[in-house]
Design a protein around this motif. Sequence first.
Motif, PDB file in Angstrom:
ATOM      1  N   VAL A 104     -45.218   5.052 -49.470  1.00  0.00           N
ATOM      2  CA  VAL A 104     -45.548   3.841 -48.708  1.00  0.00           C
ATOM      3  C   VAL A 104     -46.878   3.961 -47.983  1.00  0.00           C
ATOM      4  O   VAL A 104     -47.551   2.957 -47.724  1.00  0.00           O
ATOM      5  CB  VAL A 104     -44.416   3.505 -47.711  1.00  0.00           C
ATOM      6  CG1 VAL A 104     -43.160   3.107 -48.447  1.00  0.00           C
ATOM      7  CG2 VAL A 104     -44.156   4.663 -46.771  1.00  0.00           C
ATOM      8  N   VAL A 105     -47.271   5.206 -47.642  1.00  0.00           N
ATOM      9  CA  VAL A 105     -48.569   5.416 -47.003  1.00  0.00           C
ATOM     10  C   VAL A 105     -49.497   6.251 -47.877  1.00  0.00           C
ATOM     11  O   VAL A 105     -50.612   6.575 -47.469  1.00  0.00           O
ATOM     12  CB  VAL A 105     -48.412   6.086 -45.617  1.00  0.00           C
ATOM     13  CG1 VAL A 105     -47.729   5.158 -44.650  1.00  0.00           C
ATOM     14  CG2 VAL A 105     -47.644   7.393 -45.732  1.00  0.00           C
ATOM     15  N   ASN A 106     -49.015   6.629 -49.076  1.00  0.00           N
ATOM     16  CA  ASN A 106     -49.804   7.401 -50.031  1.00  0.00           C
ATOM     17  C   ASN A 106     -50.357   8.678 -49.385  1.00  0.00           C
ATOM     18  O   ASN A 106     -51.552   8.965 -49.436  1.00  0.00           O
ATOM     19  CB  ASN A 106     -50.944   6.548 -50.596  1.00  0.00           C
ATOM     20  CG  ASN A 106     -51.591   7.178 -51.817  1.00  0.00           C
ATOM     21  OD1 ASN A 106     -50.966   8.001 -52.491  1.00  0.00           O
ATOM     22  ND2 ASN A 106     -52.822   6.820 -52.104  1.00  0.00           N
ATOM     23  N   ASP A 107     -49.436   9.452 -48.778  1.00  0.00           N
ATOM     24  CA  ASP A 107     -49.862  10.669 -48.087  1.00  0.00           C
ATOM     25  C   ASP A 107     -48.679  11.637 -48.043  1.00  0.00           C
ATOM     26  O   ASP A 107     -47.519  11.243 -48.239  1.00  0.00           O
ATOM     27  CB  ASP A 107     -50.343  10.343 -46.675  1.00  0.00           C
ATOM     28  CG  ASP A 107     -51.159  11.478 -46.071  1.00  0.00           C
ATOM     29  OD1 ASP A 107     -51.393  12.485 -46.767  1.00  0.00           O
ATOM     30  OD2 ASP A 107     -51.553  11.374 -44.897  1.00  0.00           O
ATOM     31  N   ASP A 108     -48.959  12.909 -47.787  1.00  0.00           N
ATOM     32  CA  ASP A 108     -47.925  13.915 -47.620  1.00  0.00           C
ATOM     33  C   ASP A 108     -47.585  14.041 -46.138  1.00  0.00           C
ATOM     34  O   ASP A 108     -48.435  14.455 -45.333  1.00  0.00           O
ATOM     35  CB  ASP A 108     -48.393  15.270 -48.166  1.00  0.00           C
ATOM     36  CG  ASP A 108     -48.624  15.239 -49.664  1.00  0.00           C
ATOM     37  OD1 ASP A 108     -48.003  14.392 -50.331  1.00  0.00           O
ATOM     38  OD2 ASP A 108     -49.429  16.051 -50.168  1.00  0.00           O
ATOM     39  N   VAL A 109     -46.356  13.688 -45.785  1.00  0.00           N
ATOM     40  CA  VAL A 109     -45.923  13.684 -44.387  1.00  0.00           C
ATOM     41  C   VAL A 109     -44.524  14.305 -44.316  1.00  0.00           C
ATOM     42  O   VAL A 109     -43.839  14.443 -45.341  1.00  0.00           O
ATOM     43  CB  VAL A 109     -45.903  12.254 -43.816  1.00  0.00           C
ATOM     44  CG1 VAL A 109     -47.288  11.636 -43.844  1.00  0.00           C
ATOM     45  CG2 VAL A 109     -44.928  11.374 -44.592  1.00  0.00           C
ATOM     46  N   ALA A 112     -38.815  13.072 -42.239  1.00  0.00           N
ATOM     47  CA  ALA A 112     -38.347  12.124 -41.215  1.00  0.00           C
ATOM     48  C   ALA A 112     -39.407  11.064 -40.924  1.00  0.00           C
ATOM     49  O   ALA A 112     -39.087   9.890 -40.734  1.00  0.00           O
ATOM     50  CB  ALA A 112     -37.979  12.884 -39.941  1.00  0.00           C
ATOM     51  N   GLU A 113     -40.667  11.471 -40.897  1.00  0.00           N
ATOM     52  CA  GLU A 113     -41.755  10.511 -40.661  1.00  0.00           C
ATOM     53  C   GLU A 113     -41.872   9.515 -41.811  1.00  0.00           C
ATOM     54  O   GLU A 113     -42.117   8.325 -41.596  1.00  0.00           O
ATOM     55  CB  GLU A 113     -43.063  11.272 -40.474  1.00  0.00           C
ATOM     56  CG  GLU A 113     -44.256  10.401 -40.113  1.00  0.00           C
ATOM     57  CD  GLU A 113     -45.503  11.228 -39.884  1.00  0.00           C
ATOM     58  OE1 GLU A 113     -46.611  10.667 -40.000  1.00  0.00           O
ATOM     59  OE2 GLU A 113     -45.377  12.437 -39.600  1.00  0.00           O
ATOM     60  N   CYS A 114     -41.670   9.986 -43.034  1.00  0.00           N
ATOM     61  CA  CYS A 114     -41.723   9.087 -44.189  1.00  0.00           C
ATOM     62  C   CYS A 114     -40.605   8.064 -44.125  1.00  0.00           C
ATOM     63  O   CYS A 114     -40.802   6.883 -44.452  1.00  0.00           O
ATOM     64  CB  CYS A 114     -41.657   9.903 -45.477  1.00  0.00           C
ATOM     65  SG  CYS A 114     -41.832   8.903 -46.977  1.00  0.00           S
ATOM     66  N   PRO A 236     -46.383   9.237 -35.506  1.00  0.00           N
ATOM     67  CA  PRO A 236     -46.223  10.009 -34.271  1.00  0.00           C
ATOM     68  C   PRO A 236     -47.549  10.201 -33.557  1.00  0.00           C
ATOM     69  O   PRO A 236     -48.583  10.381 -34.176  1.00  0.00           O
ATOM     70  CB  PRO A 236     -45.647  11.350 -34.772  1.00  0.00           C
ATOM     71  CG  PRO A 236     -45.864  11.382 -36.236  1.00  0.00           C
ATOM     72  CD  PRO A 236     -46.037   9.998 -36.708  1.00  0.00           C
ATOM     73  N   GLY A 237     -47.501  10.135 -32.240  1.00  0.00           N
ATOM     74  CA  GLY A 237     -48.708  10.305 -31.445  1.00  0.00           C
ATOM     75  C   GLY A 237     -49.617   9.099 -31.435  1.00  0.00           C
ATOM     76  O   GLY A 237     -50.753   9.182 -30.982  1.00  0.00           O
ATOM     77  N   GLY A 238     -49.158   7.944 -31.943  1.00  0.00           N
ATOM     78  CA  GLY A 238     -49.984   6.737 -31.951  1.00  0.00           C
ATOM     79  C   GLY A 238     -50.935   6.634 -33.119  1.00  0.00           C
ATOM     80  O   GLY A 238     -51.744   5.703 -33.164  1.00  0.00           O
ATOM     81  N   ALA A 239     -50.875   7.560 -34.075  1.00  0.00           N
ATOM     82  CA  ALA A 239     -51.754   7.487 -35.243  1.00  0.00           C
ATOM     83  C   ALA A 239     -51.280   6.381 -36.173  1.00  0.00           C
ATOM     84  O   ALA A 239     -50.081   6.221 -36.413  1.00  0.00           O
ATOM     85  CB  ALA A 239     -51.767   8.829 -35.974  1.00  0.00           C
ATOM     86  N   ARG A 240     -52.252   5.621 -36.719  1.00  0.00           N
ATOM     87  CA  ARG A 240     -51.920   4.507 -37.597  1.00  0.00           C
ATOM     88  C   ARG A 240     -52.212   4.866 -39.046  1.00  0.00           C
ATOM     89  O   ARG A 240     -53.217   5.503 -39.348  1.00  0.00           O
ATOM     90  CB  ARG A 240     -52.704   3.254 -37.214  1.00  0.00           C
ATOM     91  CG  ARG A 240     -52.314   2.685 -35.858  1.00  0.00           C
ATOM     92  CD  ARG A 240     -52.811   1.269 -35.691  1.00  0.00           C
ATOM     93  NE  ARG A 240     -52.363   0.673 -34.441  1.00  0.00           N
ATOM     94  CZ  ARG A 240     -52.376  -0.631 -34.191  1.00  0.00           C
ATOM     95  NH1 ARG A 240     -52.842  -1.462 -35.101  1.00  0.00           N
ATOM     96  NH2 ARG A 240     -51.947  -1.092 -33.047  1.00  0.00           N
TER      97      ARG A 240
END
Length: 332
Positions: A104-109, A112-114, A236-240
């Motif tokens: 959904v964000v095209n990133d490795d996270v 739980a965050e995903c 987390p931490g307000g990062a968009r």
Amino acid sequence: MRLRLILSLALFAGSSCARLSRPELQPASPVTAIGSEEVLPSPPVEMGEVLEPMVPTPVPPRRPAEAGPNWSARAPASAPRTRSQSGRLAAVAAPGDGVVACDVVNDDVPEAECRDYERQKARLAPGLMSFDPPTTMLVGMSYELTLSVGLAANAEAVRAVVRQEGRRLEERAIPVGKYMTASLSGGAFQIESTGQEGPARTLGADRSDVWQWRVTPLAKGKQRLLLTVSVEAMGPGGARSRFALVTRPIEIAVEVSPADAQKAKADDREKRLKQGTSMLNLLRDWLMALAAVIAAAGGVWLGIRRFGREKPAGETKGASASAPSPSSARGA
């Protein structure tokens, strides 16, 4: 007789001591059969007894036959334990917290965050953006441009915010969410954001908001503005992290006003006049320099001619003395 009495007393005392030292047999505990194995029930726990935590002893795995020289035996990680209501310890499976590829964000996270990003994307709703740039602008004049974003179900309310007489409406369907960012850029314009809020916004339950800019053209001709709107997730931490990006290039014809045009013409004539005057001055200086060169060359030429005509005085007198006079020539 006395000897017999003493022996009887000794035998009686020995039998009494043996009976006191021999333990009494307890009734056998019932055995519970599970499958093919027999499991003995645990002894009862008395009230007030505190059980110590059971720490399992790690057992290293066996070395596989195909293992290389760098193989090392590591004990498997044991699951955390918690004390149940009965006072016994029970193993609890640890939740997965490894890094995963989140589409959904095209990133490795983290996993739980995903999952949180997926929940945020599931809340996106069909929406609409409406923008009101003018078709033409004048150089040096400021214009207020407005972008309105809202739910597609409230399209008329979204348009009503930006609708102005004599202006076109640039519209596009976009997903709208809680976190959105909008920006306007253009190299041939001076652009200032108006209002207290910045480009990044947190939308309310109605998923609507308004962005405004003050735009001033700097050069005439066909110029381009670029409108960018992004739908984002809050990490987390307000990062968009961006869910979607919408870009809209807008062509605008930039002209000059009649007064500015007249002023530009007057400035152009004055500039040309200054250029003509400077050319005349340059030509005058060139002619004066040429005249000076001609005068100098004429003076040199006259000097050379005068030097060729004049003869030394001694040569003239000697020639006149050596020459015979007419009277002497006749007497001879």
